[in-house]
Write an enzyme that holds these catalytic residues in place. Sequence first.
Site: not given
Lengths: 98, 217
Positions: B167, B183
């Site tokens: 992301h 992440c």
Amino acid sequence: MMKIWLVAAAALSLGACQSSSTSAPEPQSGAVRASVVTAPADLQLLCATEAQTRLGASDVLPVSSSQTEPGRYTVLLSAGGGQASCVVTDEGVIESIA
Amino acid sequence: MRSTIARMAALAGAGVLALGIAHATEVFDPNTRTWVPYDPGQAIRYYKQHGQVPSDFQRQVVTFRTAEKPGTIVIDANKHFLYLVLGDFKAMRYGIGVGRDGFGWAGIVRVGRKTEWPTWTPPAEMVARDPKAAKWANGMPGGVDNPLGARAMYLYEGNQDTIYRIHGTNEPWSIGLDISSGCIRMNNDDVIDLYERVPVGAKVIVLMQGAALYRGV
């Protein structure tokens, strides 16, 4: 297919050697490095691909690597429920898989 | 696929991996001609001074010798690089931020779905330990202040969401650091570029020493 790739990789490497000098150039501003030397990602994956072929294993994944001497790396692989060890050079030549 | 991560965890649990090795980033200081630690403080100072991350972490085409198909994503978490295989021994390389100590993982997954300007919903354990996250327990709308940034690619193992994503970020200085909860974060310009190039279903290979730290769901 892999042999063809290795020849191409070796040719690329040879070209790089021809243009390099004996002393390493000073890094450029903005250059980064990791504090621990691991094998380049593409060489780790080369080991994984070759292990799949030689060992007949699926889902081979590099799990650890280290530089054993300048230009040479040992890559540990998770392979088919077991493990394997691969030695690969900066030129993309796989010296052993066991 | 699912068994790949499980096997890695088993290998690490057996002590096969060199656990605990730090892979902190260093940046070359041309003034002192030395390599200096690139910790969060240094990263913030660098970004304020230069208005961008170090050049090695900026998007660029590099040589990448692989038999993986074009469109495959390869993440070298130790070096904080994400490669998108282009073919002809080339890849697009992007700088990334990855999981901090205790939050790293490795495995073979795929892009399960993609979202523009995603909503961020912090996991329960983050809500419990971080008052800032607790404010958004029911979800933070997408936008420039959202920690997920401009785009998110949700990583699946088989048909199951791993809870990990590739992301964007609202902290552009954090590229090159071990800073996330697992992440893979990219600058917004880079994640938009990657998002446009990668379809749902793309293979994602995550390489990271100390992969026993993976906490699958």
